[in-house]
Design a protein around this motif. Structure first.
Motif, mmCIF file in Angstrom:
data_model
loop_
_atom_site.group_PDB
_atom_site.id
_atom_site.type_symbol
_atom_site.label_atom_id
_atom_site.label_comp_id
_atom_site.label_asym_id
_atom_site.label_seq_id
_atom_site.Cartn_x
_atom_site.Cartn_y
_atom_site.Cartn_z
ATOM 1 N N LYS A 9 -89.070 68.612 -26.871
ATOM 2 C CA LYS A 9 -88.560 69.485 -27.929
ATOM 3 C C LYS A 9 -87.401 68.848 -28.696
ATOM 4 O O LYS A 9 -87.157 69.194 -29.853
ATOM 5 N N VAL A 10 -86.683 67.924 -28.020
ATOM 6 C CA VAL A 10 -85.537 67.268 -28.671
ATOM 7 C C VAL A 10 -85.853 65.809 -29.007
ATOM 8 O O VAL A 10 -84.949 65.018 -29.294
ATOM 9 N N GLY A 11 -87.128 65.453 -28.952
ATOM 10 C CA GLY A 11 -87.550 64.134 -29.403
ATOM 11 C C GLY A 11 -87.432 63.019 -28.384
ATOM 12 O O GLY A 11 -87.372 61.843 -28.756
ATOM 13 N N ILE A 12 -87.403 63.343 -27.095
ATOM 14 C CA ILE A 12 -87.324 62.322 -26.046
ATOM 15 C C ILE A 12 -88.617 62.369 -25.242
ATOM 16 O O ILE A 12 -88.977 63.412 -24.685
ATOM 17 N N PHE A 13 -89.297 61.217 -25.141
ATOM 18 C CA PHE A 13 -90.640 61.203 -24.562
ATOM 19 C C PHE A 13 -90.801 60.181 -23.437
ATOM 20 O O PHE A 13 -91.910 59.741 -23.149
ATOM 21 N N HIS A 14 -89.723 59.775 -22.787
ATOM 22 C CA HIS A 14 -89.845 58.719 -21.785
ATOM 23 C C HIS A 14 -88.806 58.892 -20.683
ATOM 24 O O HIS A 14 -87.874 59.702 -20.804
ATOM 25 N N ASN A 15 -88.981 58.148 -19.587
ATOM 26 C CA ASN A 15 -88.023 58.044 -18.478
ATOM 27 C C ASN A 15 -87.865 59.320 -17.652
ATOM 28 O O ASN A 15 -86.880 59.476 -16.932
ATOM 29 N N TYR A 16 -88.799 60.239 -17.739
ATOM 30 C CA TYR A 16 -88.644 61.521 -17.045
ATOM 31 C C TYR A 16 -88.417 61.393 -15.536
ATOM 32 O O TYR A 16 -87.549 62.081 -14.988
ATOM 33 N N PRO A 17 -89.181 60.550 -14.815
ATOM 34 C CA PRO A 17 -88.969 60.476 -13.348
ATOM 35 C C PRO A 17 -87.554 60.041 -12.965
ATOM 36 O O PRO A 17 -86.975 60.578 -12.024
ATOM 37 N N TRP A 18 -86.987 59.064 -13.702
ATOM 38 C CA TRP A 18 -85.636 58.576 -13.390
ATOM 39 C C TRP A 18 -84.584 59.643 -13.725
ATOM 40 O O TRP A 18 -83.657 59.872 -12.973
ATOM 41 N N ILE A 19 -84.763 60.271 -14.877
ATOM 42 C CA ILE A 19 -83.795 61.286 -15.314
ATOM 43 C C ILE A 19 -83.806 62.479 -14.373
ATOM 44 O O ILE A 19 -82.750 63.009 -14.004
ATOM 45 N N GLU A 20 -84.969 62.906 -13.968
ATOM 46 C CA GLU A 20 -85.099 64.089 -13.114
ATOM 47 C C GLU A 20 -84.613 63.838 -11.697
ATOM 48 O O GLU A 20 -84.006 64.715 -11.069
ATOM 49 N N SER A 21 -84.824 62.626 -11.183
ATOM 50 C CA SER A 21 -84.652 62.375 -9.755
ATOM 51 C C SER A 21 -83.277 61.861 -9.350
ATOM 52 O O SER A 21 -82.891 62.010 -8.192
ATOM 53 N N TYR A 22 -82.524 61.268 -10.258
ATOM 54 C CA TYR A 22 -81.271 60.625 -9.871
ATOM 55 C C TYR A 22 -80.086 61.585 -9.951
ATOM 56 O O TYR A 22 -80.085 62.524 -10.759
ATOM 57 N N PRO A 23 -79.057 61.371 -9.131
ATOM 58 C CA PRO A 23 -77.823 62.164 -9.248
ATOM 59 C C PRO A 23 -77.220 62.008 -10.641
ATOM 60 O O PRO A 23 -77.393 60.980 -11.290
ATOM 61 N N LYS A 24 -76.477 63.024 -11.084
ATOM 62 C CA LYS A 24 -76.053 63.053 -12.494
ATOM 63 C C LYS A 24 -74.543 63.215 -12.657
ATOM 64 O O LYS A 24 -74.082 63.741 -13.687
ATOM 65 N N PHE A 25 -73.759 62.775 -11.681
ATOM 66 C CA PHE A 25 -72.309 62.925 -11.766
ATOM 67 C C PHE A 25 -71.743 62.236 -13.008
ATOM 68 O O PHE A 25 -71.041 62.868 -13.814
ATOM 69 N N THR A 26 -72.050 60.962 -13.184
ATOM 70 C CA THR A 26 -71.497 60.223 -14.327
ATOM 71 C C THR A 26 -72.056 60.751 -15.644
ATOM 72 O O THR A 26 -71.324 60.856 -16.640
ATOM 73 N N GLU A 27 -73.334 61.102 -15.659
ATOM 74 C CA GLU A 27 -73.956 61.576 -16.889
ATOM 75 C C GLU A 27 -73.393 62.935 -17.326
ATOM 76 O O GLU A 27 -73.280 63.209 -18.517
ATOM 77 N N ILE A 28 -73.044 63.786 -16.356
ATOM 78 C CA ILE A 28 -72.452 65.086 -16.692
ATOM 79 C C ILE A 28 -71.084 64.887 -17.340
ATOM 80 O O ILE A 28 -70.753 65.545 -18.338
ATOM 81 N N ILE A 29 -70.275 63.972 -16.789
ATOM 82 C CA ILE A 29 -68.972 63.672 -17.393
ATOM 83 C C ILE A 29 -69.167 63.092 -18.788
ATOM 84 O O ILE A 29 -68.482 63.478 -19.746
ATOM 85 N N MET A 30 -70.112 62.158 -18.915
ATOM 86 C CA MET A 30 -70.372 61.544 -20.215
ATOM 87 C C MET A 30 -70.857 62.579 -21.226
ATOM 88 O O MET A 30 -70.460 62.546 -22.403
#
Length: 285
Positions: A95-116
């Motif tokens: 819906k926001v135009g992103i069509f790749h990397n779903y398994p990595w995005i879904e499965s990895y911890p997101k501490f740094t990404e949440i801060i970013m």
């Protein structure tokens, strides 16, 4: 923690989280400062670190594979409103135009990404400027290393020696290679270093002044708070961080058993860490 609680109550990341964190940080600084002059001095140092890290980060583009491949994308999705607890990434991302990397995005911890993502939610920030978290943690690690080494490890050595040792601890090849990227191995290392230094400080100073959570001395509570926070950050950065934490806790537990030391504060810290990790890491753990 604010962002994670927001996810639980189905609120997406927004700029208010950043301002809440700033207000809480200033309040803690006010409580910790003994005088007005000390508050101004510490606030000025923090302000300079924040602004300089923002400028430097914004001046360089991340060209790393991992940084661009999924760290960047994860932070962008979070900023665009993705809730990793309730939203299915396979339906939200297109819906926001992103069509790749779903398994990595879904499965990895997101501490740094949440801060970013929180930094990126500010209108003044760009995606490249969010690398400033690397410089902020680097500065914290350097100052904390110097503080612990000076008070609990090399207290009889010169200031120059402790400064140089702190420099070697913080500015290693991994940090130098990743400081201008969105890769999080250096963030994992910084949290690992802070946790190890905190344990060293607790053990080296406990005979001088009992370091326990039950002790109402603010300094002692502060040290155990650093122990808990660095543990949470370590386990929330990467899966290997959770493994490192388990090994550190096990070794420290055996050490305390051998020395017949009190375990109450350590066990209470593990309990608080575990509860907080559950709240902050429903996705992916």
């Amino acid at each position: 923690l604010v962002s994670s609680l927001g996810f639980i109550f189905n609120f997406s990341i927004n700029p208010s989280y950043f301002y809440i964190s700033i207000l809480v940080s200033i309040l803690i600084l006010v409580i910790k400062s003994k005088t007005y002059d000390e508050f101004i001095k510490q606030f000025f140092i923090i302000f300079i670190i924040f602004i300089s890290s923002f400028i430097i980060s914004n001046a360089f583009i991340d060209v790393s594979w991992d940084g661009r491949f999924y760290h960047y994308t994860t932070a962008l999705l979070l900023k665009l409103g993705w809730n990793p607890i309730y939203d299915n990434i396979y339906s939200f991302a297109p819906k926001v135009g992103i069509f790749h990397n779903y398994p990595w995005i879904e499965s990895y911890p997101k501490f740094t990404e949440i801060i970013m993502a929180n930094l990126y939610s500010l209108k003044i920030s760009s995606m490249d400027s969010i690398k400033q978290i690397n410089f902020i943690l680097m500065a914290i690690s350097f100052m904390y290393s110097y503080w612990v080494l000076s008070l609990a490890f090399f207290e009889k050595k010169s200031k120059l020696f402790n400064l140089f040792t702190s420099f070697l601890l913080v500015y290693n090849p991994i940090v130098i290679c990743q400081i201008l990227t969105l890769c999080n191995d250096l963030i994992l290392y910084f949290n690992f270093l802070i946790l190890i230094l905190t344990i060293i400080y607790i053990e080296k100073t406990k005979n001088k002044n009992e370091i326990t959570l039950q002790n109402k001395n603010f300094h002692n509570i502060e040290i155990w708070t650093i122990f808990i926070i660095s543990s949470i950050f370590l386990a929330s950065t990467k899966f290997t961080g959770a493994l490192y934490l388990a090994i550190i806790y096990f070794c420290y537990f055996i050490y305390l058993i051998i020395l017949k030391s009190k375990l109450k504060s350590f066990i209470l810290s593990i309990l608080i860490t575990s509860i907080t990790l559950f709240i902050t890491n429903i996705n992916p753990y």
